[in-house]
Write a protein that holds these residues in place. Structure first.
Motif, PDB file in Angstrom:
ATOM      1  N   ASP A 171       0.855  -1.189   0.000  1.00 57.08           N
ATOM      2  CA  ASP A 171       0.000   0.000   0.000  1.00 57.08           C
ATOM      3  C   ASP A 171       0.888   1.234   0.000  1.00 57.08           C
ATOM      4  O   ASP A 171       0.957   1.992   0.970  1.00 57.08           O
ATOM      5  N   TYR A 172       1.595   1.437  -1.122  1.00 55.63           N
ATOM      6  CA  TYR A 172       2.617   2.480  -1.197  1.00 55.63           C
ATOM      7  C   TYR A 172       2.045   3.880  -1.085  1.00 55.63           C
ATOM      8  O   TYR A 172       2.753   4.833  -0.737  1.00 55.63           O
ATOM      9  N   GLN A 173       0.750   4.051  -1.363  1.00 54.39           N
ATOM     10  CA  GLN A 173       0.125   5.365  -1.223  1.00 54.39           C
ATOM     11  C   GLN A 173      -0.600   5.512   0.115  1.00 54.39           C
ATOM     12  O   GLN A 173      -1.201   6.551   0.374  1.00 54.39           O
ATOM     13  N   ASN A 174      -0.550   4.467   0.931  1.00 57.09           N
ATOM     14  CA  ASN A 174      -1.245   4.466   2.212  1.00 57.09           C
ATOM     15  C   ASN A 174      -2.712   4.847   2.030  1.00 57.09           C
ATOM     16  O   ASN A 174      -3.269   5.681   2.758  1.00 57.09           O
ATOM     17  N   ALA A 175      -3.351   4.196   1.055  1.00 54.57           N
ATOM     18  CA  ALA A 175      -4.709   4.565   0.671  1.00 54.57           C
ATOM     19  C   ALA A 175      -5.746   3.490   0.966  1.00 54.57           C
ATOM     20  O   ALA A 175      -6.942   3.772   0.944  1.00 54.57           O
ATOM     21  N   ALA A 176      -5.311   2.259   1.233  1.00 56.63           N
ATOM     22  CA  ALA A 176      -6.258   1.141   1.328  1.00 56.63           C
ATOM     23  C   ALA A 176      -7.341   1.371   2.377  1.00 56.63           C
ATOM     24  O   ALA A 176      -8.530   1.124   2.129  1.00 56.63           O
ATOM     25  N   LEU A 177      -6.963   1.832   3.542  1.00 54.54           N
ATOM     26  CA  LEU A 177      -7.935   1.977   4.625  1.00 54.54           C
ATOM     27  C   LEU A 177      -8.926   3.101   4.376  1.00 54.54           C
ATOM     28  O   LEU A 177     -10.004   3.132   4.989  1.00 54.54           O
TER      29      LEU A 177
END
Length: 283
Positions: free
Chosen positions: A8-14
């Motif tokens: 999750d390189y953009q820290n977007a999943a959550l």
């Protein structure tokens, strides 16, 4: 239960879904960096029953799956993932599922690349920001030929938008029938060679497999017009990367819009430049 979200390189999943219904029943761990080392990956997720992976960034082959005895559910973004050993997953009792999308995002990105290239948006934006003014002339799409390698769901959507721009649309794939092409209002090319030689823009919408890996190599790029553009939002290995770079350096084609990579890295050589921010490879 424990769940790991990988790559999750953009820290977007959550933030892309409502996780509140499950976070009270499981411990969710998010990994923003990529694990290049298998042993480090296993150590990080060995206690997880659920793993969510970002497309094909981390392959889940037999040798990895057999090291994860607790794994019960493997979730992938997208329905197709060539990096998962489905046979081994079934043998180890791991359920594999994926998110389903209609391809609209890929369709829109394809046209963002086409318009960005033909209107030289990145080049002109950088020019204005550095104190210059318009230095190129854009390409009108009306009356031009759009050649599609693949006419599945995404290819058909791309064709429909091309027709709205007033473009003539031609398509080819090894399994494409005249009936399907006619239903989409598209001309069926007699061969891949005819499509490459006659198209102003060539856009790839094929599944990666033995028949499509390296489908566009140096010989095929030589068939394209020097004013033509190549778009690839499908899979990186369908196009020979080194052959494409050489074609761009030598001016064999006008440019390429790339959103998929076999191995992501910055390339700067001569007049050929990859702008990863805009995902456009331009001359």
């Amino acid at each position: 239960m424990k769940c790991a979200i990988l790559d999750d390189y953009q820290n977007a999943a959550l933030s892309m879904a409502d996780w509140s219904t499950v976070t009270d029943r499981m411990d969710v761990k998010v990994f923003n960096h990529h694990f290049d080392n298998k042993d480090e990956l296993v150590a990080a997720i060995i206690d997880c029953e659920i793993v969510v992976i970002m497309r094909e960034r981390t392959p889940f082959q037999r040798e990895l799956l057999e090291c994860l005895p607790n794994l019960k559910l493997l979730v992938t973004t997208g329905m197709r993932n060539n990096s998962i050993d489905f046979v081994a997953a079934a043998e180890f009792g791991v359920t594999v599922c994926g998110t389903r999308g209609g391809g609209e995002g890929t369709t829109e990105l394809t046209w963002a690349l086409i318009l960005g290239l033909t209107r030289k948006l990145v080049l002109e934006n950088e020019g204005v920001r550095s104190g210059g003014w318009q230095s190129t002339i854009g390409v009108d799409l009306n009356g031009k030929r759009l050649g599609l390698l693949g006419l599945g769901h995404i290819g058909t959507n791309v064709a429909r938008i091309g027709q709205a721009f007033g473009m003539e649309v031609m398509a080819w794939s090894q399994n494409l029938t005249a009936e399907k092409a006619e239903a989409a209002g598209v001309t069926l090319a007699s061969s891949k060679e005819e499509l490459l030689e006659s198209s102003d823009i060539v856009s790839i919408h094929l599944v990666l497999g033995d028949r499509t890996r390296g489908l566009i190599d140096a010989r095929e790029l030589e068939r394209m017009r020097p004013t033509a553009y190549l778009i690839n939002t499908s899979r990186g290995p369908i196009v020979d990367r080194e052959a494409l770079l050489e074609a761009l350096r030598n001016g064999q084609i006008a440019g390429a819009g790339i959103d998929v990579f076999e191995q992501l890295r910055m390339i700067r050589s001569g007049r050929c430049r990859m702008c990863l921010l805009h995902r456009i490879l331009v001359m």
